[in-house]
Write a protein that holds these residues in place. Sequence first.
Motif, mmCIF file in Angstrom:
data_model
loop_
_atom_site.group_PDB
_atom_site.id
_atom_site.type_symbol
_atom_site.label_atom_id
_atom_site.label_comp_id
_atom_site.label_asym_id
_atom_site.label_seq_id
_atom_site.Cartn_x
_atom_site.Cartn_y
_atom_site.Cartn_z
ATOM 1 N N GLN A 157 3.642 1.710 -1.839
ATOM 2 C CA GLN A 157 4.209 2.124 -3.275
ATOM 3 C C GLN A 157 3.078 2.099 -3.598
ATOM 4 O O GLN A 157 3.760 3.319 -4.783
ATOM 5 C CB GLN A 157 4.539 0.427 -3.700
ATOM 6 C CG GLN A 157 5.690 -0.025 -3.134
ATOM 7 C CD GLN A 157 6.322 -1.809 -3.751
ATOM 8 O OE1 GLN A 157 5.462 -2.343 -3.745
ATOM 9 N NE2 GLN A 157 7.709 -2.175 -3.165
ATOM 10 N N VAL A 158 1.945 1.487 -3.709
ATOM 11 C CA VAL A 158 0.509 2.062 -4.037
ATOM 12 C C VAL A 158 0.653 3.720 -3.949
ATOM 13 O O VAL A 158 0.353 4.797 -4.921
ATOM 14 C CB VAL A 158 -0.775 1.638 -4.162
ATOM 15 C CG1 VAL A 158 -1.732 2.305 -4.858
ATOM 16 C CG2 VAL A 158 -0.308 -0.045 -4.791
ATOM 17 N N SER A 159 0.707 3.983 -2.733
ATOM 18 C CA SER A 159 0.471 5.376 -2.719
ATOM 19 C C SER A 159 1.601 6.408 -2.825
ATOM 20 O O SER A 159 1.111 7.400 -3.359
ATOM 21 C CB SER A 159 0.508 5.891 -0.496
ATOM 22 O OG SER A 159 -0.778 5.070 -0.099
ATOM 23 N N ASP A 201 3.433 5.941 -5.687
ATOM 24 C CA ASP A 201 2.925 6.247 -6.787
ATOM 25 C C ASP A 201 2.109 6.811 -7.385
ATOM 26 O O ASP A 201 2.296 7.997 -8.013
ATOM 27 C CB ASP A 201 2.929 4.909 -7.966
ATOM 28 C CG ASP A 201 3.700 3.627 -7.594
ATOM 29 O OD1 ASP A 201 5.291 4.306 -7.830
ATOM 30 O OD2 ASP A 201 3.899 3.056 -7.835
ATOM 31 N N SER A 216 0.689 -1.193 0.141
ATOM 32 C CA SER A 216 0.200 -0.201 -0.142
ATOM 33 C C SER A 216 1.037 0.939 -0.299
ATOM 34 O O SER A 216 0.627 2.486 -0.918
ATOM 35 C CB SER A 216 -0.389 -0.174 1.312
ATOM 36 O OG SER A 216 -0.593 -0.032 2.391
#
Length: 75
Positions: free
Chosen positions: A60-62, A64, A58
Amino acid sequence: MSGTNARNRKRLKAAAVVLAGLVVVIGGALLAPDPESSEWVAEATPSQPPYSGPGPTSEQVSADFEAATAAAGVG
């Protein structure tokens, strides 16, 4: 009155010729075999994904998402 009948016959013949032409064109298009696939047609997708490792976290997604919004000038 015979002039009107002759004109109507000419129109009817012209309409019949046009209709016959349309039937030939549409019928030929429907009965034509499918063309061979060419290079511009997309290939079938593989049954397995290209990468089957662990998914992103999560964090890494945030990160990005924040980088994308900042690059777009929205953030």
